[in-house]
Design a protein around this motif. Structure first.
Motif, PDB file in Angstrom:
ATOM      1  N   ALA A 120       0.835  -1.214   0.000  1.00 57.88           N
ATOM      2  CA  ALA A 120       0.000   0.000   0.000  1.00 57.88           C
ATOM      3  C   ALA A 120       0.864   1.256   0.000  1.00 57.88           C
ATOM      4  O   ALA A 120       0.543   2.254  -0.652  1.00 57.88           O
ATOM      5  N   GLY A 121       1.977   1.198   0.714  1.00 57.25           N
ATOM      6  CA  GLY A 121       2.893   2.343   0.753  1.00 57.25           C
ATOM      7  C   GLY A 121       3.457   2.627  -0.629  1.00 57.25           C
ATOM      8  O   GLY A 121       3.521   3.782  -1.070  1.00 57.25           O
ATOM      9  N   LEU A 122       3.857   1.563  -1.318  1.00 57.66           N
ATOM     10  CA  LEU A 122       4.400   1.747  -2.672  1.00 57.66           C
ATOM     11  C   LEU A 122       3.329   2.307  -3.602  1.00 57.66           C
ATOM     12  O   LEU A 122       3.611   3.155  -4.453  1.00 57.66           O
ATOM     13  N   ASP A 123       2.090   1.860  -3.429  1.00 58.11           N
ATOM     14  CA  ASP A 123       1.007   2.343  -4.301  1.00 58.11           C
ATOM     15  C   ASP A 123       0.696   3.818  -4.049  1.00 58.11           C
ATOM     16  O   ASP A 123       0.364   4.554  -4.978  1.00 58.11           O
ATOM     17  N   ILE A 124       0.798   4.261  -2.795  1.00 61.50           N
ATOM     18  CA  ILE A 124       0.542   5.683  -2.489  1.00 61.50           C
ATOM     19  C   ILE A 124       1.746   6.545  -2.896  1.00 61.50           C
ATOM     20  O   ILE A 124       1.607   7.679  -3.346  1.00 61.50           O
ATOM     21  N   GLY A 125       2.968   6.031  -2.676  1.00 58.66           N
ATOM     22  CA  GLY A 125       4.160   6.765  -3.114  1.00 58.66           C
ATOM     23  C   GLY A 125       4.825   7.616  -2.048  1.00 58.66           C
ATOM     24  O   GLY A 125       5.644   8.480  -2.371  1.00 58.66           O
ATOM     25  N   VAL A 126       4.466   7.382  -0.771  1.00 53.42           N
ATOM     26  CA  VAL A 126       5.161   8.052   0.340  1.00 53.42           C
ATOM     27  C   VAL A 126       6.245   7.095   0.846  1.00 53.42           C
ATOM     28  O   VAL A 126       6.015   5.894   0.926  1.00 53.42           O
ATOM     29  N   ARG A 127       7.430   7.636   1.175  1.00 52.05           N
ATOM     30  CA  ARG A 127       8.505   6.751   1.666  1.00 52.05           C
ATOM     31  C   ARG A 127       8.079   6.109   2.985  1.00 52.05           C
ATOM     32  O   ARG A 127       7.513   6.776   3.849  1.00 52.05           O
TER      33      ARG A 127
END
Ligand SMILES: [Zn+2]
Length: 465
Positions: A142-149
């Motif tokens: 989910a983090g990769l999909d949103i794009g926040v480190r």
């Protein structure tokens, strides 16, 4: 080679070593990293993409050092609204036992979107409960999909009620499995390079939910792989008493006995620390995630942050989990940090006056904690300031707002002193996460609908068990 030119911001707050604030400046970005920061006349005038920030304040992306994303599903639960930490946890553990992998994914998206809209470009999350097949992988995706480190902290609980711990036995894991899964996650996801989108952290939950042996084994593994260590520490008076009764040490001395001190360790909270313990943090390099709203919400106390800064302790900012904040607005947290430090100064200074009065935390100090401070706490030298060679992580706020009217003689202080606003632009590694005030990487209304469905199901299921 993709380039982005950011031009015409009213002011750039660099948070560099000289704390430069640049008027009539801009940024030139290449492949996700800042190539140049400076006066507009010194920058190239062409790029693949140009962002005109006329009338905006431009700052380094805020960095969140402590959160539990899954708790966005249990905000403001009635029975957990007006109780302290231990009773709050005992109310919520049975509800959290119903979490599914999809819930972890959805709640991570919600929390990261909320954070991004508040200017956050990197966040650590501490996930320590893995029911029904949930894994840290669900959050990382989910983090990769949103794009926040994401500094994804593999939390753990192994000390159930029957062994003298606080959590019910059904939500704890075996220590062999925790360690094997930690190793798998580091080997699969941890990226040690500058510009990393995902790093893994080992994070047994707290002194009252894991054994000393798991703490020691986690530290050995973390050092073998060069990843950081994180846990809750010295959050409440109850915890301090638990440590004295169970281990014969105050919380900080207990950590020392486990080899849990050093530059690679950061503790959430550290409200109940004495001067000697603050000095010990400074000497050993331990960092602190300051979570002011959560500490107020759970009546835990006020962390002595200015004392820590004065002693040279690394201090970063955290919103903490959304069941104890209950929002993920990191810019709001900056304001809370400044204000609660002033409450503490007032309490300390009640008997003093004039030159003897304790100093008040400034708006710029609070912003520094949330940028440079947080980056240092997470052990990341590639983020936290706008400088040549650093990641192109920033946010911008339009100053032409009703709530800022009358404060533009000092837009930096105005951003912190006035009511918290949302970011108009949030950019991570040169990619837009928020543009013109809207999330770019997720359909926010659909996400809210899905999230509310999941939250309803969790609470309904818990009440029938
Ligand atoms: Zn926490």
């Amino acid at each position: 080679m993709a380039t982005l030119l950011v031009r015409n911001p009213t002011l750039i707050v660099t948070m560099d070593d000289h704390r430069r604030e640049i008027a009539d400046g801009g940024l030139f970005i290449r492949d996700g990293f800042i190539e140049q920061v400076g006066q507009a006349a010194e920058l190239p005038d062409q790029a693949d993409e140009i962002l005109d920030l006329s009338g905006h304040l431009l700052l380094p992306g805020l960095i969140n050092t402590h959160h539990h994303f899954y708790q966005t599903l249990t905000r403001a639960v009635p029975a957990a609204q007006d109780v302290n930490l231990f009773n709050w946890l005992k109310t919520l553990y049975p509800i959290w036992a119903g979490l599914t992998p999809d819930d972890i994914y959805t709640s991570t998206q919600t929390a990261l979107a909320e954070l991004a809209l508040s200017g956050c470009t990197a966040a650590s999350d501490h996930l320590y409960i893995f029911p029904n097949g949930s894994r840290l992988d669900d959050e990382i995706q989910a983090g990769l999909d949103i794009g926040v480190r994401l500094q994804a902290a593999r939390g753990s609980m192994s000390l159930g009620e029957s062994q003298g711990g606080l959590p019910p036995d059904r939500v704890v894991e075996s220590e062999d499995f925790i360690l094997a899964d930690s190793q798998r996650l580091i080997e699969t996801y941890h990226d040690p390079h500058p510009g990393a989108m995902t790093q893994v952290v080992l994070a047994p939950c707290s002194p009252f939910s894991v054994t000393a042996d798991l703490m020691r084994q986690s530290a050995i593994m973390a050092r073998r792989y060069g990843v950081h260590l994180h846990t809750h520490l010295a959050e409440t008076a109850d915890e301090e008493q638990f440590c004295l009764d169970m281990f014969g040490h105050r919380p900080v001395a207990y950590m020392d006995s486990l080899d849990w001190v050093g530059d690679d360790v950061w503790f959430a909270h550290s409200v109940h620390v004495k001067q000697g313990e603050i000095q010990f943090y400074a000497q050993t390099g331990c960092g602190v995630a300051h979570c002011p709203t959560s500490n107020m919400r759970l009546a835990s106390g006020i962390a002595p942050v200015l004392d820590m800064l004065q002693a040279g302790v690394k201090v970063g900012l955290g919103v903490d989990g959304s069941a104890s904040n209950d929002g993920s607005h990191l810019l709001e947290e900056v304001r809370q940090a400044m204000l609660v430090a002033r409450v503490r100064a007032g309490l300390l200074g009640a008997s003093r006056s004039g030159d003897q009065a304790p100093p008040l935390m400034t708006a710029r100090q609070a912003l520094e904690i949330a940028t440079r401070g947080s980056a240092a706490v997470l052990g990341r030298s590639d983020i936290g300031s706008l400088e040549s060679g650093k990641c192109a992580d920033f946010f911008a706020v339009n100053l032409n707002k009703l709530g800022f009217a009358g404060g533009l003689h000092d837009p930096v202080a105005t951003l912190v002193f006035c009511a918290p606003v949302q970011a108009d632009y949030t950019v991570v590694g040169g990619k837009f996460i928020v543009k013109e005030g809207q999330m770019v990487t997720v359909d926010a209304p659909l996400l809210v609908e899905k999230h509310n469905r999941a939250a309803r199901r969790l609470l309904a299921n818990a009440s029938t068990h």
